[in-house]
Design an enzyme around this catalytic site. Structure first.
Site, PDB file in Angstrom:
ATOM      1  N   SER A 130     -34.821  10.173  29.331  1.00  0.00           N
ATOM      2  CA  SER A 130     -35.268   9.776  28.076  1.00  0.00           C
ATOM      3  C   SER A 130     -36.825   8.943  27.983  1.00  0.00           C
ATOM      4  CB  SER A 130     -34.292   8.620  27.780  1.00  0.00           C
ATOM      5  OG  SER A 130     -34.462   8.170  26.337  1.00  0.00           O
TER       6      SER A 130
ATOM      7  N   HIS B 179     -27.022  13.010  25.502  1.00  0.00           N
ATOM      8  CA  HIS B 179     -28.186  12.132  25.866  1.00  0.00           C
ATOM      9  C   HIS B 179     -28.374  11.821  27.464  1.00  0.00           C
ATOM     10  CE1 HIS B 179     -32.337  10.772  25.515  1.00  0.00           C
ATOM     11  NE2 HIS B 179     -31.830   9.459  25.701  1.00  0.00           N
TER      12      HIS B 179
ATOM     13  N   ASP C 223     -27.512  16.493  23.039  1.00  0.00           N
ATOM     14  CA  ASP C 223     -28.020  15.379  22.837  1.00  0.00           C
ATOM     15  C   ASP C 223     -28.402  15.043  21.273  1.00  0.00           C
ATOM     16  OD1 ASP C 223     -30.005  13.283  22.896  1.00  0.00           O
ATOM     17  OD2 ASP C 223     -31.037  14.170  24.532  1.00  0.00           O
TER      18      ASP C 223
END
Ligand SMILES: *[C@@H]1O[C@H](CO)[C@@H](O)[C@H](O)[C@H]1NC(C)=O
Ligand SMILES: *[C@@H]1O[C@H](CO)[C@@H](O)[C@H](O)[C@H]1NC(C)=O
Ligand SMILES: *[C@@H]1O[C@H](CO)[C@@H](O)[C@H](O)[C@H]1NC(C)=O
Ligand SMILES: *[C@@H]1O[C@H](CO)[C@@H](O)[C@H](O)[C@H]1NC(C)=O
Ligand SMILES: *[C@@H]1O[C@H](CO)[C@@H](O)[C@H](O)[C@H]1NC(C)=O
Ligand SMILES: *[C@@H]1O[C@H](CO)[C@@H](O)[C@H](O)[C@H]1NC(C)=O
Ligand SMILES: *[C@@H]1O[C@H](CO)[C@@H](O)[C@H](O)[C@H]1NC(C)=O
Length: 553
Positions: A185, A440, A400
């Site tokens: 991320s 994610h 995601d």
């Protein structure tokens, strides 16, 4: 040093047996510049716990089951407007390597939980607080504070790495033989930023679901949420209907690969017919009927479409078919996520009264003109990193719903266009893996149960009832099942990963019985089931093939 299994046995590096410094502030202080002070040191015994300071609000979890190590936090003051802290775990049983781990969202804090996974392999492991103090969804610290934004954008990471390497060398009486990075991320963005700006910092970089395109990602986060707002609009899809959408997507798209197993292997190859969800005239409860109104189907199509604005300008890719199980995060509330609307407020300095309903393309243009903190990791010319022998392994979950899967493919293709036109092949130094069914950075929908675990950044911290006590892939600590070990084998031994194997346990928290393992493949290749009565839950029943346009936009 600790033994690490690659595809083939790794000849052992010279071992630097024991620490030459004691684990005390004064011992370290002597090796630091005058603007750096030791906040604390702690000696953690084998199988011990590191008690995270309660002030570390972004990452409050105290890792347990650690190997014996020296924990240290160092505070650096750069100027009245700029300071940062970093933590370092220095294991007694050192593998002669350095590892930096990353952050998530806009978190300002030291990621001790991810450091624990690194220490488990024997790495001297570092994390920086990025120069501010906040939880991941709070951007208010950035208001009219460009120095802090620069620390967040790249500076705190780089300067922490430089200093942490010096501290590591002083502690063990010798330099780390190899340096690595692992983050997902924002952590993925930090890794790419390092590759672009400071290619000497790391020999190998593992970057997951990178938030690399800050000026477009944060603005798209507003744009996509506005499709589903306000909540009293006839086109609004309430979060309780997201599972209804997911069920229909699965019904239409799961079998596309010839195997109905709950996992959508190629969302972009599915020609989804949203009108199959249309409610008939007598529906009283949409949740029980499992249907959407015509205006809601219009919203669904917008969410599943790329964000293209004025003059057909591509801004950001869509949320993929099969990402619905995670839609609540960006689409399930009465406002967009703070990760979206606080960006114009506090990075573009429009202030706390800026109303997200005033969003339009001019905000994207302003963001691109200013790029506060120089956060965008959008320099696609990776020649310097390649020339120094660096290896880059990226990955992105195809389910995601926080950072569109297609943004990583877009990055890959942009690098390919930049270097390919110069005759440079990416395969020898940069590979990107798409992970079907992964959300994610970690996890999977309860309807899909896709294999998603491969020791990517942050993944180990989600396993086990004793946080931090797991590293690598339990039971499969090798370069096929562990992306970090794969990266090490590639960097140190030239063993390029032709595939990785992702694992799903019956209960991932308990790491109990292995349920499914499946190959994930370097983009644009994809995993194909071999068929012929093979067991689809076994990795050997899959092979990487094709030059498939999996997420072309
Ligand atoms: C080091 O920085 C942390 C985080 O900003 C702060 O809480 C702590 O008081 C500082 N310690 C020292 C010794 O300055
Ligand atoms: C590690 O500590 C935990 C909790 O204190 C304990 O249950 C476990 O038995 C210990 N493991 C070993 C190998 O000592
Ligand atoms: C961060 O801010 C919180 C208040 O929001 C405070 O409780 C905490 O001590 C601060 N942490 C540091 C490291 O300064
Ligand atoms: C519709 O049915 C669901 C599931 O039975 C229930 O939870 C929900 O409250 C109902 N909604 C309305 C508006 O009655
Ligand atoms: C769109 O294209 C027109 C015509 O070329 C140009 O005048 C205008 O500035 C463009 N707008 C944006 C936002 O790029
Ligand atoms: C965008 O919004 C601003 C502020 O609300 C407004 O002044 C401007 O005209 C809008 N621009 C476009 C291209 O719609
Ligand atoms: C997995 O095990 C944990 C701990 O026992 C439990 O809380 C959780 O509900 C289980 N998850 C599933 C999907 O069964």
């Amino acid at each position: 040093m600790k033994h690490l299994k690659f595809f083939t046995p790794l000849s052992l590096l010279p071992s630097i047996a024991s620490a030459t410094l004691s684990c005390t502030p004064s011992a370290f202080q002597a090796h630091l510049p005058s603007n750096a002070i030791v906040a604390f040191t702690r000696s953690v015994p084998n199988n011990g716990t590191f008690e995270v300071p309660t002030s570390n609000i972004a990452y409050p979890t105290s890792p347990e089951g650690l190997p014996a190590l020296c924990a240290i936090q160092i505070n650096v003051t750069r100027s009245p407007e700029s300071s940062f802290s970093f933590g370092l775990f220095l294991p007694q049983d050192w593998n002669s390597r350095f590892l930096a781990v990353g952050n998530g969202g806009f978190a300002g804090g030291i990621n001790y939980l991810d450091m624990a996974a690194g220490a488990g392999y024997g790495f001297a492991t570092m994390s920086t607080d990025t120069g501010h103090n906040s939880t991941s969804g709070d951007l208010s610290w950035a208001f009219e504070a460009e120095e802090r934004r620069v620390d967040f954008g790249w500076r705190a990471m780089h300067e922490s790495v430089v200093l942490a390497k010096q501290v590591t060398q002083a502690f063990y009486g010798g330099e780390a033989e190899w340096s690595y990075y692992s983050g997902c991320s924002t952590g993925g963005r930090q890794g790419l930023k390092e590759v672009q700006m400071f290619p000497e910092d790391f020999d190998g970089v593992l970057a997951g679901a990178p938030a690399w395109w800050t000026t477009h990602l944060q603005t798209w986060t507003i744009r996509v949420a506005l499709h589903n707002l306000p909540v009293d609009a006839e086109w609004h899809i309430p979060a309780e209907l997201f599972p209804v959408v997911e069920a229909e997507v699965l019904k239409q798209c799961d079998g596309e690969d010839g195997l109905v197993d709950g996992v959508i292997m190629g969302p972009r190859r599915c020609d989804f017919f949203a009108e199959a969800l249309l409610c008939g005239p007598d529906v009283v409860n949409q949740t029980t009927a499992g249907c959407l109104t015509a205006p809601q189907i219009g919203t669904l199509e917008k969410i599943h479409s790329d964000y293209v604005d004025v003059n057909q300008t591509f801004v950001f890719p869509r949320l993929e078919l099969g990402s619905e199980s995670q839609w609540s995060v960006l689409l399930g509330a009465s406002t967009p996520s703070t990760l979206g609307y606080e960006y114009p407020q506090y990075f573009l300095d429009l202030g706390p009264n800026w109303d997200f309903y005033n969003f339009n393309y001019s905000i994207v243009e302003l963001a691109d003109r200013t790029d506060p903190g120089n956060c965008n990791a959008d320099d696609f010319d990776l020649r310097q990193f390649r020339a120094r022998g660096g290896k880059l392994l990226t990955y992105h979950g195809a389910s995601d719903a926080l950072i569109s899967t297609g943004s990583s493919s877009y990055f890959y293709r942009s690098v390919l266009k930049t270097l390919g036109s110069r005759g440079i092949d990416l395969d020898p130094f940069y590979r990107h893996f798409l992970v079907p069914g992964m959300q994610h950075c970690s996890g999977t929908s309860e309807s899909m149960n896709a294999p998603w675990y491969f020791a990517g950044a942050g993944q180990a911290g989600t396993l086990s009832s004793r946080p931090g006590s797991v590293h690598s892939t339990p039971g499969f600590e090798d370069g096929e099942h562990d992306a970090l070990i794969a990266l090490m084998g590639w960097t140190e031994k030239g063993l390029a990963p032709e595939f990785l194997v992702a694992t799903k346990w019956r209960n991932d928290t308990l790491v109990d019985e292995v349920w499914r393992q499946r190959k994930i493949c370097p983009y644009p290749r994809r995993a194909r089931f071999v068929g012929g009565g093979a067991d689809p839950d076994v990795a050997g029943s899959w092979r990487c093939e094709g030059l498939y346009d999996m997420v072309a936009q």
